[in-house]
Write an enzyme that holds these catalytic residues in place. Sequence first.
Site: not given
Length: 395
Positions: A95, A135
């Site tokens: 990310y 997640e």
Amino acid sequence: MLDAKTIALVRETLPAIAAAGPAVTQHFYQRMLSHNPELKDIFNMSNQASGRQPEALFKALCAYGSHLDTPEALLPAVEKIAQKHVSLSIQPEQYAIVGEHLLGTIRELLDPGNEVLAAWAKAYGVLADIFINREEQIYAQHEQLSGGWRGTRDFVISEIKQESEVIKSFVLTPADGQPVSEFTAGQFVALYLKPEGFTHRQIRQYSLTRNPDGKSYRIAVRRQPQGQVSEWLHRQAKCGDRVSLSAPSGDFQLDSSLFPAPITLISAGSGQTPLLAMLHALAKHQYPARVNWWHAAHNRAEHAFGEEVTQLGATLESFREVIWYKQPDGALADSRYRSGLINITQAGSALDNPQCHYFVCGPTGFMQSVIHQLTEAGVSQSHIHYELFGPHQDL
């Protein structure tokens, strides 16, 4: 939560992003993949070349920027993307890479100034944290299941069957001989492979097509022209070959909370694969309410799993099957068959029952047509559940 000034600054940038169109996200992907070529082992490069993935990211970027003060509206999309990310083994550190190149793209193409860039950085950070946290929850759930695992696991192709001219099924058995976790009908696994001749590792999601048995999984693959993975699976894969799989994921599921409402399963082509698992589940539980199977195929030769569907339907108390062939080739003597594109008014009385729930899966044009037909017929949006075969956006 983001403060009002940050929200305002991000929204000021949205018209410029909208004016630039997918060129923004094309630049982003080119930038990121040139600086971090290892990510080519994660992203579907065919979707990059066709422009489908950049277009999907562009739409997601605009949607996020428009809902900064109402993030709850994005939760369904977040769940769908998070499930896909887990199947791709996306990690938190990735990310940061995405954020770096997203900000770099906005700076290079739009040059909005440091204050706006700082606002986008803050907004992206909030979104990244939402995904990272969700997640991790999914990874942990997979790992805790009996027969479950985190990341990928080695499997062996143990059975291959030609289901139609263009679809083969593959049974995948764990290489370690240990059990595999159960799943909910409608979910998928991601298949990882890099056979000889592949420049990059390839990852594709395939729906699971039958009931869990604790021993193996079955998927079905449609051969696509110029499809690198499907061509390899159809022409070169053999029993004994090793692949890797993610744990079953996905939010398109046969929800038991709907029972015992009537169920209609509507598909085209290989879009039937998640619905086939749903039909297996309904047959296993001797579902007492009406079940309809409406499927569209190009012709009889490309129609897969026809006999399997009919056999499953015969075990149900109330089952009706309707098949549309674009090229009927003499098949219309059977009362189950229709000619042309799917037309739900030809399918009987299911639409007369307001309690019926519809599960729809297939290509974009098919989905748009069917959902339009259902809504025009008065079916509530809450009773339409669908999965699009194509790239969901990744951030």
